[in-house]
Write an enzyme that holds these catalytic residues in place. Sequence first.
Site, PDB file in Angstrom:
ATOM      1  N   CYS A  81       1.153  -1.340  -0.498  1.00  0.00           N
ATOM      2  CA  CYS A  81       0.340   0.011  -0.103  1.00  0.00           C
ATOM      3  C   CYS A  81       0.958   1.389  -0.279  1.00  0.00           C
ATOM      4  O   CYS A  81       1.659   1.679   0.686  1.00  0.00           O
ATOM      5  CB  CYS A  81      -0.993   0.072   1.400  1.00  0.00           C
ATOM      6  SG  CYS A  81      -1.674   1.306   2.109  1.00  0.00           S
TER       7      CYS A  81
ATOM      8  N   CYS B 258       0.514   3.511   2.760  1.00  0.00           N
ATOM      9  CA  CYS B 258       1.198   3.027   4.317  1.00  0.00           C
ATOM     10  C   CYS B 258       2.384   3.754   3.858  1.00  0.00           C
ATOM     11  O   CYS B 258       3.035   3.799   5.354  1.00  0.00           O
ATOM     12  CB  CYS B 258       0.446   1.993   4.239  1.00  0.00           C
ATOM     13  SG  CYS B 258      -0.677   1.002   4.260  1.00  0.00           S
TER      14      CYS B 258
END
Length: 420
Positions: free
Chosen positions: A49, A52
């Site tokens: 991700c 993230c």
Amino acid sequence: MLDTRSSVLLSVLLCASLVSSFVEELDDSFMKTRGDDDIWLIKFYAPWCSFCKQLDPVWHQIGSELKSLGSPVNVGKSDATANTGLAEEFRVRGYPAIIMWKKNVKYVYKGKRTKDEIMEFTHRVSGPFVRSLNSLQLFQHAMSRHDVMFVYVGATSQLKGNFSAAAEHLIVHTNFFSAARDVLPKVIALTSLPAVVLFKDGTYFTYSEERDGELRLWINRERFPNFSKIDSYTLYAMGETGKLVSLVLLEEKNMCERSVRYKVLMEKVAADYRETYSRNFSFGFMEESEYVNGLMMKDVVMPSFVVVNLSNDGYFLPQGPVDTERQLLDFLNGVLDGSIQCQGGNGVVQRVTRLVYDSKLLLQSLYGKSPLLCFFLLAFPFAIATFFCYLCCKARATTDEDEDEDASQQSKTVTSKKSD
Ligand SMILES: *[C@@H]1O[C@H](CO)[C@@H](O)[C@H](O)[C@H]1NC(C)=O
Ligand SMILES: *[C@@H]1O[C@H](CO)[C@@H](O)[C@H](O)[C@H]1NC(C)=O
Ligand SMILES: *[C@@H]1O[C@H](CO)[C@@H](O)[C@H](O)[C@H]1NC(C)=O
Ligand SMILES: *[C@@H]1O[C@H](CO)[C@@H](O)[C@H](O)[C@H]1NC(C)=O
């Protein structure tokens, strides 16, 4: 030479150990090893991700700052794809998820992923839910820091119980304080005690049970400023109050004369008709059109007025031009009395259309970034489909031939029988 090298190595090692002590990597054993009184701020991430990854430096700063402040809050992170037990326990549904864990209760952070906003959330939720203001100075300091704050004034009472319960529920969203009467400036008129006072918009409002209903619901409805800038996080939060959101969409930069006029008009209506509309609408302006474009599945003309129903992804547009206060009021009234049709929504057809729209957008943005990849993404399924078609046709053709053969054989036998 060797010495400098080894000292570099040493400092790298030192840094690494410091980094790990700011932010702890948590796994499934967390639920067994944590103490009951611990407070944790945890980031759940997935290795793939990108949002993230963007959060990593912020997370490290937060860890180091909380440590240096001597905060009781522990900062952790956990790979939710590897530690599925922990992710399940925290009901992680998307990445990154930021969750505070305090006395066995989880508080989910939903704001912007900036250091300042996350720190603000951390201080608010980790401390007492209702903070007491013991002096005028503290009151003024709180006023200068918060756009919206709820203050309980008076001695212990049933109302205070309700106030504390509301604070526990809504601490993620807003600020709760308590103060003695003589701490508040004299100009604040309170007819009776105890009282709950809401400070926002440069003024204050006193809660009344008969007029406003249950305290918690009132706080939930009133926790937004009169007219504010709305981003997609705020929009969702506003949706949670069950109100419709009345928006004016504006260009991000270089507002044209019409935009300025629209903004002023909406702000004026929000303020002057507060009594009439504040139960049904939150008001604001939005400078990022992405969300609303997605909702309408087309590019919105700027500036424009739109009312959004976040409970069903529906939206309302004015039926004619809106240039005067009267026209804007007619629009809002039309939405409330149902004479203006709700568009969009989350029905099956809308969802399918939205899927197609989103895929189109994705392909377009991919095409912008990497035309070649986009070409393969499109060409690959197409090639497979063509291949399968080809196989099907071929199979069809051969079975057709078989049948023909059989038929001709049969006819042969028939003819041979006939000849017999
Ligand atoms: C709305 O709020 C702002 C501050 O947030 C304030 O300056 C303004 O006066 C308010 N307008 C009204 C009419 O309440
Ligand atoms: C206070 O809480 C009780 C129990 O939840 C509820 O019945 C009551 O209506 C609340 N009172 C106010 C003023 O919100
Ligand atoms: C907004 O959506 C909810 C949920 O579907 C619905 O109950 C409500 O009537 C809608 N509001 C308006 C004004 O259409
Ligand atoms: C507007 O708010 C009032 C009071 O909460 C509510 O009774 C009414 O149903 C709302 N109207 C719409 C269309 O949502």
